[in-house]
Scaffold this motif. Structure first.
Motif, PDB file in Angstrom:
ATOM      1  N   ASN B   9       0.864  -1.173  -0.123  1.00 46.13           N
ATOM      2  CA  ASN B   9       0.218  -0.118  -0.163  1.00 46.13           C
ATOM      3  C   ASN B   9       1.018   1.290   0.065  1.00 46.13           C
ATOM      4  OD1 ASN B   9      -2.492  -1.468   0.122  1.00 46.13           O
ATOM      5  ND2 ASN B   9      -1.839  -1.923   2.122  1.00 46.13           N
ATOM      6  N   THR B  10       2.077   1.284  -0.852  1.00 46.71           N
ATOM      7  CA  THR B  10       3.102   2.086  -0.513  1.00 46.71           C
ATOM      8  C   THR B  10       3.240   2.869  -1.846  1.00 46.71           C
ATOM      9  OG1 THR B  10       4.514   0.606  -0.890  1.00 46.71           O
ATOM     10  CG2 THR B  10       4.393   0.923   1.513  1.00 46.71           C
ATOM     11  N   LEU B  18       2.274   5.844 -15.336  1.00 47.23           N
ATOM     12  CA  LEU B  18       3.286   5.378 -14.166  1.00 47.23           C
ATOM     13  C   LEU B  18       2.954   5.428 -12.855  1.00 47.23           C
ATOM     14  CD1 LEU B  18       6.510   6.708 -15.970  1.00 47.23           C
ATOM     15  CD2 LEU B  18       5.345   4.571 -16.395  1.00 47.23           C
ATOM     16  N   LEU B  19       3.276   4.526 -12.018  1.00 49.43           N
ATOM     17  CA  LEU B  19       3.093   4.450 -10.735  1.00 49.43           C
ATOM     18  C   LEU B  19       4.263   3.936  -9.939  1.00 49.43           C
ATOM     19  CD1 LEU B  19       0.243   4.509  -9.464  1.00 49.43           C
ATOM     20  CD2 LEU B  19       0.445   1.914  -9.075  1.00 49.43           C
ATOM     21  N   ASP B  67      -4.932   6.798  -6.083  1.00 50.63           N
ATOM     22  CA  ASP B  67      -4.503   7.773  -5.196  1.00 50.63           C
ATOM     23  C   ASP B  67      -3.439   7.255  -4.519  1.00 50.63           C
ATOM     24  OD1 ASP B  67      -5.623   6.123  -3.386  1.00 50.63           O
ATOM     25  OD2 ASP B  67      -6.819   7.576  -2.393  1.00 50.63           O
ATOM     26  N   ILE B  68      -2.683   7.840  -3.528  1.00 50.06           N
ATOM     27  CA  ILE B  68      -1.570   7.396  -2.932  1.00 50.06           C
ATOM     28  C   ILE B  68      -2.028   6.422  -1.606  1.00 50.06           C
ATOM     29  CG2 ILE B  68       0.295   8.170  -1.336  1.00 50.06           C
ATOM     30  CD1 ILE B  68       1.110   9.897  -3.788  1.00 50.06           C
ATOM     31  N   THR B  71      -4.712   3.263  -2.720  1.00 51.86           N
ATOM     32  CA  THR B  71      -4.400   2.358  -3.920  1.00 51.86           C
ATOM     33  C   THR B  71      -3.459   1.132  -3.218  1.00 51.86           C
ATOM     34  OG1 THR B  71      -4.419   4.128  -5.430  1.00 51.86           O
ATOM     35  CG2 THR B  71      -3.399   2.201  -6.415  1.00 51.86           C
ATOM     36  N   SER B  72      -3.813  -0.015  -3.810  1.00 50.36           N
ATOM     37  CA  SER B  72      -2.886  -1.103  -3.368  1.00 50.36           C
ATOM     38  C   SER B  72      -2.193  -1.695  -4.592  1.00 50.36           C
ATOM     39  CB  SER B  72      -3.540  -2.110  -2.171  1.00 50.36           C
ATOM     40  OG  SER B  72      -4.355  -2.726  -3.210  1.00 50.36           O
ATOM     41  N   VAL B  73      -1.205  -2.430  -4.571  1.00 51.15           N
ATOM     42  CA  VAL B  73      -0.419  -3.165  -5.649  1.00 51.15           C
ATOM     43  C   VAL B  73      -0.082  -4.380  -5.100  1.00 51.15           C
ATOM     44  CG1 VAL B  73       1.421  -2.984  -7.312  1.00 51.15           C
ATOM     45  CG2 VAL B  73       0.447  -0.919  -6.342  1.00 51.15           C
ATOM     46  N   VAL B  74      -0.521  -5.358  -5.923  1.00 42.00           N
ATOM     47  CA  VAL B  74      -0.199  -6.752  -5.647  1.00 42.00           C
ATOM     48  C   VAL B  74       0.926  -7.302  -6.717  1.00 42.00           C
ATOM     49  CG1 VAL B  74      -0.983  -9.273  -5.593  1.00 42.00           C
ATOM     50  CG2 VAL B  74      -2.478  -7.452  -4.709  1.00 42.00           C
ATOM     51  N   PHE B  75       1.977  -7.861  -6.385  1.00 43.12           N
ATOM     52  CA  PHE B  75       3.090  -8.253  -7.079  1.00 43.12           C
ATOM     53  C   PHE B  75       3.001  -9.850  -7.362  1.00 43.12           C
ATOM     54  CE2 PHE B  75       6.093  -4.690  -7.791  1.00 43.12           C
ATOM     55  CZ  PHE B  75       5.486  -3.797  -6.845  1.00 43.12           C
TER      56      PHE B  75
END
Lengths: 548, 453
Positions: B9-10, B18-19, B67-68, B71-75
């Motif tokens: 969540n960083t 781009l993120l 947003d910051i 927003t979450s990102v799964v690898f």
């Protein structure tokens, strides 16, 4: 030295490995991708990776090898097809199928092959680096086995019949074994005793080059041209017909289908000078446009090191690179991923110095073994938009001996080779075609300047003719236009798909002599009042069929 | 293969597509990520660059609403792969390989990375087998062969899609000495398949192509990224299409014709990502690596020694400002094996297909024509037509200065030849011509003007 990956951007990887040397070869990641250290900061090394970095993760290991990027030099290179890192592509294909999926390192030389070895020294002799130990027969050549660099001392034994490369050919008294091959750092030019000025001609079989813009053995030429101007066809024609012992062909960032075509053809076609198949005298070093970019940068160095190795045996080697622009672009890509300040058009400012350093590896030299060999280079350039003012063409121009400019307008007229005769030049001298003097009496220098003069005048007359029509010109001018056209169509152009693809020097000279003699004769007759029409059909001439 | 998934969540910054995510452990280049927006919308993305524990992601889809904080990102720990199966044939997918034809999802037989692998140059077979497109100006003068990549260079407003449609309707693969019966058999066996990739097409253009594809007798697979769909997906669409094409060709032994239209939209998408990454722009703002990037697509065409199947590519490039030296057609021309150039002036004369023969070229033609391929006189006819037409075109300039009356009879004849060549040989409307008909028309014009040697 080992460390871990801390960052990845395109082909550039940074690692926390300290103690690596600049330009040291490293293995990157679990996949053991080959890379080279290109920058060192306090606790960080920046590595240029020669393989696709896709799938590489941070914190994977980086391992130094302690040595720079090298090529393996020994018998068995000839007829080989290698990639930019000298991996044998045929072996790779046999082992892992038609697609290049692995970054696996493969031995470029076949260690299981037997070679009949003839020694030239005996036990008790003192050996220095570069000394000849003996030779094996590789195709038509005596492949000399040289004492590897850094090996020196008294010989305790030496092999005297068959050798295999996996065992030594000899040993020193101190126990050091001498292998039949050695590894050479690609970015270092191989040493020689003396360099000579290029003075022998190199016959390419292309009339426009051999006659108007000759290249010397040991010389360099660049061949810039937009797409569709026939660079590759010309390159391949020269590779087929040039009178050299060995051709090193570098497919640098170009089309795979062309390489397939070249391989199939070279396996069948005969070398006009020796009547052996072309593949027997060819080394291919191929990094097509879809293969990793960084390896493209290394490929020309890999190739030139192999070329120098054969040059050191006293052979005449020709290196053809198609195209050096793709190499420069690879350099630019690497430079920009290193965030270096860009020079012209984004190319790094060291483009020119790298290029001239590379071009200077050509030449005629006496090797350590005392043999004189030559390394010539012909590099094609692919200027964007066909604009010759771009940095790669301009940088090459400063160091190359001949400039063969390929012209889009000529190519559209299907005039091949599309070498523009007004803007091309060669710095190599007139003595180059002297050998044929006895067979075809012709003052080369004079004939050449007449030929250029006729073409120059035609250019001016053509503008007039556009307005008044050819019929409106004076008869001597119409004759000149006719002669110029003959020179263009019968002499300067050559169809790469017919027998005319190769023109031996005596043939080249006799054709141009025939045309010039016709011009002289016809001019004389014209003055005597014979109508032009009769002269152009050949009727009004005395001697029989001077013109072909 | 999903070994382990990590959720972060960083997100530290967002810039266009781009993120940037911080504190990421063990990210991989090319790793697939899933991005969840605060509203629960899920987007796909890919790792572009890693610097320490900061990772730069490229998002396929619209980043609006991210947003910051939320927003979450799964690898996912795996690189982008395409699901492949023979059942793809007849289906339509979007730019992210999701079916959009209302039919059930595909059951993959295998997966392959979308970037593909380079064909080992020593394993390539040289392209020599003639493809009959049914278009005279291509078959006769710029012959296409199996495994070739031959782009169509068009200008805005020219009927490039009609030209492509004509090829799609009429293209037939003619094996060596194949009889017409045999040819029909080959087609019916379904060994010939079209893979169609639409990049940034308008709905109007796409609807046209879809009708053409559905009317074809041979099978097709379509990948569609429309003009209003995410730009980033445009970089992925041709890769999916080519991965599918390679599978059908080299795993299933089919002859695949890949149509990609329009490469100009692809290059513009590439430029968009490049500028977002703040890379140094090259010519006209396109990135310096565009040559290598384009090559990674175009070079996937080819044939393999001792193996069935082939990938032949026909990309369409619209030349901005009709300029052939613009970086997109320029770099394309350096990679492909020739080009078919459309001309505005021929189009205005009502000639279809409006192909300008002079700048057009097929580099692989020489090996694919003549005895055993097409007809023995093919090379001679084609060389003569080209030569005289080039001369006729030159003379048109002279005609503009001195007028027709001021020219010799021979020159006038050459001018008439050029007109007949355009009007009868190049122009064929919607008709299909076999290569023999094509050569006969050419011979007929040559004979009529008594120009043949």
């Amino acid at each position: 030295m080992t460390g871990r990956i801390t960052g990845i951007s395109g082909p550039t990887v940074s690692a926390d490995a300290a103690g690596l040397k600049l330009y040291e070869r490293v293995f990157v990641g679990h996949a053991m991708l080959t890379g080279e250290v290109v920058r060192i900061e306090k606790n960080r090394s920046v590595i240029q990776v020669y393989e696709n970095t896709r799938g590489l993760a941070v914190s994977e290991p980086v391992e130094g090898t302690g040595t720079p990027l090298t090529v393996r030099l020994g018998p068995g290179i000839l007829s080989g097809i290698f990639d930019g890192l000298q991996r044998p592509l045929q072996t790779l294909r046999d082992e892992s199928g038609p697609f290049i999926k692995t970054a696996k390192a493969l031995n470029p030389l076949d260690f299981s092959r037997q070679w009949a070895f003839h020694r030239l020294i005996k036990e008790g002799d003192t050996l220095h680096p570069g000394d000849i130990i003996g030779y094996v027969r590789e195709g038509p050549f005596q492949h000399t086995i040289l004492c590897p660099p850094h090996v020196q001392g008294k010989l305790s034994w030496v092999a005297d019949k068959d050798i295999r490369l996996d065992s030594p050919v000899g040993a020193l008294e101190d126990g050091t074994e001498i292998p039949g091959y050695h590894d050479w750092p690609v970015r270092v030019r191989r040493p020689f005793r003396k360099k000579r000025s290029p003075s022998e001609r190199l016959v390419t079989g292309q009339r426009v080059i051999d006659f108007l813009f000759p290249i010397a053995r040991g010389g360099t030429a660049i061949m810039p041209g937009g797409f569709g101007t026939g660079k590759t066809i010309l390159d391949q024609s020269i590779a087929k017909f040039a009178d050299v012992d060995i051709v090193v062909y570098v497919g640098c960032g170009e089309r795979g289908n062309e390489i397939a075509e070249l391989i199939e053809e070279f396996e069948l076609l005969k070398d006009p000078w020796t009547n052996r198949t072309l593949m027997e005298r060819t080394i291919l070093c191929v990094n097509t446009s879809n293969m990793p970019v960084a390896a493209r940068e290394a490929s020309i160095y890999t190739a030139v090191s192999m070329a120098e190795y054969y040059r050191d045996m006293g052979l005449h080697v020709l290196m053809l690179a198609d195209s050096i622009s793709r190499w420069a672009e690879a350099l630019r890509e690497i430079s920009s991923s290193l965030e270096e300040l860009p020079g012209e058009e984004g190319y790094p400012t060291y483009l020119a110095s790298r290029l001239s350093g590379f071009l200077e590896r050509a030449g005629v030299v006496e090797s350590g073994g005392g043999k004189a060999g030559s390394l010539s280079m012909i590099l094609s350039v692919s200027p964007p938009g066909g604009d010759f003012t771009e940095p790669v063409t301009q940088s090459c121009l400063r160091t190359s001996g001949a400039f063969l400019m390929l012209d889009t307008a000529l190519a559209h007229r299907r005039h091949f080779p599309a070498i523009n005769w007004f803007q091309s030049f060669s710095l190599y001298g007139s003595e180059l075609l002297e050998q044929e003097r006895e067979m075809v009496p012709l003052e080369w220098e004079e004939a050449r300047s007449r030929c250029k003069d006729i073409l120059q005048k035609e250019e001016g007359l053509r503008e007039v003719a556009e307005i008044v029509g050819v019929e409106g010109l004076q008869d001597p001018d119409r004759l000149l236009m006719h002669v110029a056209e003959t020179i263009r169509l019968r002499f300067l152009s050559q169809n790469a798909y017919t027998e005319d693809a190769f023109s031996a020097p005596e043939r080249t000279l006799s054709i141009i002599r025939g045309i010039l003699d016709f011009y002289d004769e016809a001019s004389k007759r014209l003055k005597e009042g014979i109508p032009l029409e009769e002269l152009l059909t050949g009727k009004g001439l005395r001697g029989e069929g001077i013109e072909r | 293969m999903q070994l382990s998934e990590h959720r972060y969540n960083t997100v530290s910054s967002i810039a266009g597509p781009l993120l940037f995510v911080q504190g990421v452990m063990q990210a991989r280049i090319g790793e697939v990520v899933r991005i969840q927006s605060p509203e629960g919308k899920v987007l796909d993305g890919e790792v572009l660059e890693i610097n320490g524990d900061t990772v730069m992601l490229e998002v396929y889809g619209i980043t609006q609403g991210l947003d910051i904080k939320g927003t979450s990102v799964v690898f996912t720990d795996s690189v982008k792969r395409a699901p492949l199966s023979r059942d793809m044939i007849g289906r339509v997918f979007n730019g992210a390989f999701k079916p959009i034809d209302g039919l059930p999802p595909l059951f993959p037989e295998t997966w392959a990375p979308v970037t593909g692998y380079p064909i080992n140059p020593s394993a390539r077979a040289r392209p020599v087998e003639f493809i009959e497109t049914g278009v005279s100006v291509i078959d006769g003068l710029n012959t296409l062969v199996k495994g070739q990549k031959l782009p169509v260079f068009s200008c805005s407003g020219l009927p490039s899609k009609e030209v492509v449609a004509a090829i799609l309707r009429n293209a037939r693969i003619m094996g060596r000495e194949a009889s017409s019966q045999e040819r029909d058999r080959i087609r019916q066996a379904g060994d010939f398949v079209v893979v169609f990739a639409a990049l940034g097409l308008t709905f109007y253009e796409y609807a046209f192509y879809e009708t053409v594809l559905r009317e074809m007798r041979s099978g097709f697979v379509a990948f569609v990224n429309m003009a209003d769909e995410p730009v980033m997906e445009r970089l992925l669409t041709p890769r999916f299409a080519l991965t599918a094409a390679e599978y059908l060709a080299f795993e299933r032994g089919m002859d695949v014709l890949v149509i990609i239209t329009d490469m100009t939209n692809y290059c513009d998408a590439l430029r968009e990502v490049s500028t977002a990454r703040e890379e140094l722009p090259g010519r006209r703002g396109y990135p310096g690596y565009m040559y290598s990037d384009l090559a990674s697509l175009y070079e996937r065409a080819g044939r393999i020694r001792q193996q069935k199947g082939s990938v032949t590519m026909l990309p369409v490039v619209t030349m901005p400002e009709d300029d052939i030296t613009h970086p997109i057609p320029d770099l394309t021309g350096y990679i492909t094996e020739g080009q078919i150039v459309l001309s505005r002036s021929l189009h205005q004369k009502g000639i279809f297909p409006p192909v300008d023969v002079l700048p057009s070229l097929s580099r692989l033609m020489q090996r694919g024509i003549g005895k055993g391929h097409t007809r023995e006189d093919h090379r001679a006819v084609s060389n003569l037509l080209y030569k005289y037409y080039a001369k006729g075109r030159d003379l048109r300039r002279l005609e503009a200065i001195v007028g027709r009356d001021g020219m010799t009879d021979k020159d006038k004849q050459m001018l008439d030849f050029a007109d007949s060549f355009e009007g009868e040989f190049v122009h064929q409307g919607g008709a299909r011509r076999s290569v023999f008909e094509t050569l006969d028309i050419g011979l007929d014009i040559l004979k009529r003007f008594k120009l043949e040697e």
